[in-house]
Design a protein around this motif. Structure first.
Motif, short mmCIF file in Angstrom:
data_model
loop_
_atom_site.label_atom_id
_atom_site.label_comp_id
_atom_site.label_asym_id
_atom_site.label_seq_id
_atom_site.Cartn_x
_atom_site.Cartn_y
_atom_site.Cartn_z
N HIS A 290 1.22 11.89 -14.11
CA HIS A 290 0.34 10.80 -13.68
C HIS A 290 -0.90 11.38 -13.00
O HIS A 290 -2.03 10.97 -13.29
N ALA A 291 -0.70 12.35 -12.11
CA ALA A 291 -1.82 12.97 -11.42
C ALA A 291 -2.74 13.70 -12.39
O ALA A 291 -3.97 13.63 -12.27
N ALA A 292 -2.16 14.38 -13.37
CA ALA A 292 -2.96 15.09 -14.37
C ALA A 292 -3.76 14.10 -15.22
O ALA A 292 -4.92 14.35 -15.55
N LEU A 293 -3.15 12.97 -15.56
CA LEU A 293 -3.86 11.96 -16.33
C LEU A 293 -5.02 11.36 -15.53
O LEU A 293 -6.11 11.16 -16.07
N LEU B 66 -5.50 -0.55 -16.40
CA LEU B 66 -4.30 -1.22 -16.90
C LEU B 66 -3.06 -0.35 -16.83
O LEU B 66 -2.02 -0.78 -16.35
N ARG B 67 -3.15 0.88 -17.30
CA ARG B 67 -1.96 1.72 -17.44
C ARG B 67 -1.70 2.63 -16.24
O ARG B 67 -0.56 2.98 -15.97
N LEU B 68 -2.75 3.06 -15.52
CA LEU B 68 -2.56 3.98 -14.40
C LEU B 68 -2.82 3.35 -13.04
O LEU B 68 -2.64 3.99 -12.02
N LYS B 69 -3.28 2.09 -13.04
CA LYS B 69 -3.64 1.40 -11.79
C LYS B 69 -4.70 2.18 -11.04
O LYS B 69 -4.70 2.28 -9.82
#
Length: 138
Positions: A69-72, A114-117
């Motif tokens: 998540h952090a990398a994205l 939408l996907r990562l807030k």
């Protein structure tokens, strides 16, 4: 303190050599140097496509979905900054290219939201805002 990975842990290959190795894998087997040690010699990882590969312990690092998540988030911020710059260049170069680039940037902003807030501000996408922030500094 050293703690080897265990079966079921998630991990990533330190220096991936192909697209499969870039993905998060699940440890399916641990091979130790001797039967009575806690130092792992090799790990077998199963990747999401079902492929299983074995690596020396030094080539594998513990990694979780939170790390992904952090990398994205970091990648989306970087992409937004580059696209914003491209929009400015395209504006002077070609109107159709400018609107197409702006459309890609808008889609990236929407997808991150939408996907990562994660809120990316196209005017300043280098400042990540999460859905839990109320807009003020604390």
């Amino acid at each position: 303190m050293y703690r080897s990975l265990e079966v079921g842990d998630t991990a990533r290959v330190v220096n991936p050599s192909d697209a499969t190795e870039c993905r998060l894998g699940t440890v399916t087997d641990v091979r130790y140097a001797t039967p009575h040690t806690t130092y792992a010699r090799r790990y077998t990882l199963r990747f999401p496509i079902g492929d299983e590969r074995t690596y020396p312990a030094a080539h594998v690092v513990r990694c979780t979905r939170a790390d992904d998540h952090a990398a994205l988030e970091a990648a989306f911020i970087k992409a937004a900054v580059v696209l914003r710059h491209a929009c400015r260049i395209a504006h002077d170069y070609d109107p159709d290219l400018s609107s197409g680039t702006a459309s890609i940037l808008r889609r990236l902003v929407d997808l991150a939201s939408l996907r990562l807030k994660q809120t990316l501000d196209p005017a300043d996408p280098a400042w990540p805002h999460t859905g839990t922030q109320n807009g003020g500094d604390r």
